[in-house]
Design an enzyme around this catalytic site. Sequence first.
Site, short mmCIF file in Angstrom:
data_model
loop_
_atom_site.label_atom_id
_atom_site.label_comp_id
_atom_site.label_asym_id
_atom_site.label_seq_id
_atom_site.Cartn_x
_atom_site.Cartn_y
_atom_site.Cartn_z
CD GLU A 285 43.44 50.85 29.93
OE1 GLU A 285 43.03 49.87 30.57
OE2 GLU A 285 44.65 51.04 29.69
CD1 TRP A 288 44.23 46.85 28.33
CD2 TRP A 288 44.28 44.63 28.70
NE1 TRP A 288 45.55 46.45 28.39
CE2 TRP A 288 45.60 45.10 28.61
CE3 TRP A 288 44.06 43.28 28.93
CZ2 TRP A 288 46.71 44.25 28.74
CZ3 TRP A 288 45.15 42.43 29.05
CH2 TRP A 288 46.46 42.92 28.96
CD1 TRP A 316 44.09 28.56 44.83
CD2 TRP A 316 45.30 30.40 45.21
NE1 TRP A 316 44.36 29.14 43.62
CE2 TRP A 316 45.10 30.28 43.82
CE3 TRP A 316 46.04 31.48 45.66
CZ2 TRP A 316 45.59 31.19 42.89
CZ3 TRP A 316 46.53 32.40 44.74
CH2 TRP A 316 46.31 32.24 43.38
CG ASN A 351 42.65 49.63 36.21
OD1 ASN A 351 42.16 48.51 36.25
ND2 ASN A 351 43.82 49.88 35.63
CD1 TRP A 369 42.99 32.55 40.90
CD2 TRP A 369 41.10 33.34 40.03
NE1 TRP A 369 42.53 31.62 40.00
CE2 TRP A 369 41.37 32.07 39.43
CE3 TRP A 369 39.95 34.03 39.63
CZ2 TRP A 369 40.53 31.49 38.48
CZ3 TRP A 369 39.13 33.45 38.67
CH2 TRP A 369 39.41 32.19 38.11
CD1 TRP A 392 38.80 39.85 40.23
CD2 TRP A 392 40.43 39.28 41.67
NE1 TRP A 392 38.68 40.64 41.35
CE2 TRP A 392 39.66 40.30 42.25
CE3 TRP A 392 41.50 38.77 42.38
CZ2 TRP A 392 39.94 40.82 43.51
CZ3 TRP A 392 41.79 39.28 43.64
CH2 TRP A 392 41.01 40.30 44.19
C1 LIG Z 1 40.98 42.77 39.64
C2 LIG Z 1 40.22 43.63 38.64
C3 LIG Z 1 38.83 43.52 38.54
C4 LIG Z 1 38.12 44.31 37.62
N1 LIG Z 1 36.75 44.18 37.54
C5 LIG Z 1 36.06 44.91 36.62
C6 LIG Z 1 34.65 44.77 36.50
O1 LIG Z 1 33.99 43.97 37.18
N2 LIG Z 1 34.01 45.57 35.60
C7 LIG Z 1 34.68 46.46 34.80
O2 LIG Z 1 34.05 47.15 33.99
N3 LIG Z 1 36.01 46.58 34.88
C8 LIG Z 1 36.73 45.85 35.77
N4 LIG Z 1 38.09 46.02 35.87
C9 LIG Z 1 38.78 46.92 34.92
C10 LIG Z 1 38.95 48.39 35.38
O3 LIG Z 1 39.46 48.45 36.67
C11 LIG Z 1 37.64 49.19 35.32
O4 LIG Z 1 37.01 49.00 34.07
C12 LIG Z 1 37.88 50.69 35.49
O5 LIG Z 1 38.50 50.94 36.72
C13 LIG Z 1 36.56 51.42 35.42
O6 LIG Z 1 36.72 52.81 35.60
P1 LIG Z 1 36.48 53.82 34.41
O7 LIG Z 1 35.16 53.58 33.77
O8 LIG Z 1 36.73 55.19 34.95
O9 LIG Z 1 37.63 53.37 33.40
P2 LIG Z 1 38.39 54.10 32.21
O10 LIG Z 1 39.84 54.09 32.56
O11 LIG Z 1 37.79 55.39 31.83
O12 LIG Z 1 38.24 53.03 31.01
C14 LIG Z 1 37.13 53.09 30.10
C15 LIG Z 1 36.44 51.76 30.03
O13 LIG Z 1 37.32 50.77 29.52
C16 LIG Z 1 37.05 49.51 30.16
N5 LIG Z 1 38.26 49.12 30.89
C17 LIG Z 1 39.20 49.95 31.40
N6 LIG Z 1 40.22 49.23 31.93
C18 LIG Z 1 39.89 47.93 31.77
C19 LIG Z 1 40.53 46.70 32.10
N7 LIG Z 1 41.73 46.66 32.71
N8 LIG Z 1 39.90 45.54 31.81
C20 LIG Z 1 38.70 45.55 31.19
N9 LIG Z 1 38.06 46.68 30.83
C21 LIG Z 1 38.64 47.85 31.11
C22 LIG Z 1 35.88 49.74 31.10
O14 LIG Z 1 34.69 49.42 30.42
C23 LIG Z 1 35.99 51.24 31.38
O15 LIG Z 1 34.77 51.81 31.77
C24 LIG Z 1 38.83 45.23 36.79
C25 LIG Z 1 40.22 45.33 36.91
C26 LIG Z 1 40.92 44.54 37.83
C27 LIG Z 1 42.40 44.68 37.93
#
Ligand SMILES: Cc1cc2nc3c(=O)[nH]c(=O)nc-3n(C[C@H](O)[C@H](O)[C@H](O)COP(=O)(O)OP(=O)(O)OC[C@H]3O[C@@H](n4cnc5c(N)ncnc54)[C@H](O)[C@@H]3O)c2cc1C
Length: 473
Positions: A285, A288, A316, A351, A369, A392
């Site tokens: 993650e 990503w 759109w 997420n 989007w 997005w």
């Molecule tokens: C439409 C959409 C919009 C999003 N917008 C953001 C946003 O503005 N800011 C943001 O930090 N994340 C975003 N994410 C990614 C992800 O949803 C969040 O990082 C995550 O839910 C944060 O919760 P956590 O810290 O408990 O994540 P954990 O699951 O504990 O992951 C650890 C860290 O990994 C990174 N991470 C995890 N998943 C992703 C991912 N899919 N893409 C990029 N980084 C990731 C984040 O920094 C997160 O804090 C988005 C995902 C989607 C599908």
Amino acid sequence: MWLRNDLRLTDNPALYHAWQIGCQRKQPVRVIYCATPNQWQKHNLSQAQLGLCQDLLRALQSELSALNIALDIIEAPDYLNLPEKILSYCLTHKVQALWLNKEVPFNKQQRDSEVINTLLSNDIVSHCFDNDLLVNSPITTQSEASYRVFTPWYRRWLATLLATDVKLLAAPNKALDHPQSPSCSHTSDQQKTIAIGITGNYRSDLWPASETFARERLTDFIENQQPNNTFNYHQRRDYPAINGTSLLSAYIAVGAISIRQCYLAIYRACSEQQQSIEENQWLKELGWREFYRYLMLNNQGLSKGFAFNPHKEPKWLNNPQLLSAWQQGRTGFPIIDAAMLQLNRTSWMHNRLRMLTASFLCKLLLIDWREGETYFMAHLIDADFPSNNGGWQWSSATGCDASPWFRIFNPTSQSKKFDSQGHFIRKMLPELSTLNDKDIHWPSDQQRTALNYCSPIIDYATCRERALKWHKR
Ligand SMILES: Cc1cc2nc3c(=O)[nH]c(=O)nc-3n(C[C@H](O)[C@H](O)[C@H](O)COP(=O)(O)OP(=O)(O)OC[C@H]3O[C@@H](n4cnc5c(N)ncnc54)[C@H](O)[C@@H]3O)c2cc1C
């Protein structure tokens, strides 16, 4: 030293090096933060994140003051006015050099070059540091092209990362001899509390504004990961009713914790538990996050509102009523509404739910989007331009290695799968709490009327067909 999305003392390269040089040369260090309200508005930056930044800055102010370092706010409406404002500050305080950490989005890079050039023409040099990425060396395919698919990129990135000696930098240390910056006083009554000019309400009960707290949350998450000596994040991370993820994103986004601190924590835990770091889902993650930054660095258009694959954009539909129902959590699809209410009430969304609500908006409602991207930026406490843009574009099928057009989440079956007993829906939509575990995912017309819950704004099957038809065409 110029603070931005790196609001911490520990493992802050620019601060560390400024401090070291200050100690060696017996020269004071000053720290600045730039308040640019018009720019924040243009970026749709959430009040929640700004509120968190303000409180983190206040905490940093007193910690820096104990180290004889002044923290000043420079006010400018937007980035355009910054070079002259920073120059004027430097001239007033006889600043000889500026230290800063690099940022990824294009207009932040442009802002930095303009500031750096303005200062240089006044004989003030700038020192820029890598900070935001785990791997800073270029990652290219064998034919020296940029990657367009996550998995091979990830393999390459991971191999480079594992071959790198990642080390943390210490916070500035009181024990070192360091002159006091003028106008920096230890006595709190003489020290004006800094303000960045916003009200910035946020749930400080969920996101305490403290670098120490962010580190503790990381430690707790890593320790709770291994009840049976095996990491269970990959099994728990998809269920919104439980705390199965780290909840660190807000701290990572504003830099209250560094990405290296996160990496080293998981790396050490894997080594101690003899678990494979290569297979670790949490590191993936973080991968990503870095992949979206990699794409943004290699494709300026992403910073300017363009799709990665413009030819995959449908026409759109412009429908303010449907957009507003989605924003307010009044679509009549319980899991989508519960998710949007989680965002509106806590400034954070799980997420799995971000993927569901984004797919609902772009594929079922066929709304651009960019509307969703903007709404998330304006409401998420963890708003992060590259990750949000990447998420997005992934969800709308316009991105790099995105979810394909034909993958349209069925909100009701996703709800049954990931919130099977409806715990999450009940928490966010108490009006539905009396429904049984089956009906809660899709109440009947009579139940909706009796419980005063809205009717569905679309027919799922029809909208799915419409999206597929568009895609085939
Ligand atoms: C439409 C959409 C919009 C999003 N917008 C953001 C946003 O503005 N800011 C943001 O930090 N994340 C975003 N994410 C990614 C992800 O949803 C969040 O990082 C995550 O839910 C944060 O919760 P956590 O810290 O408990 O994540 P954990 O699951 O504990 O992951 C650890 C860290 O990994 C990174 N991470 C995890 N998943 C992703 C991912 N899919 N893409 C990029 N980084 C990731 C984040 O920094 C997160 O804090 C988005 C995902 C989607 C599908």
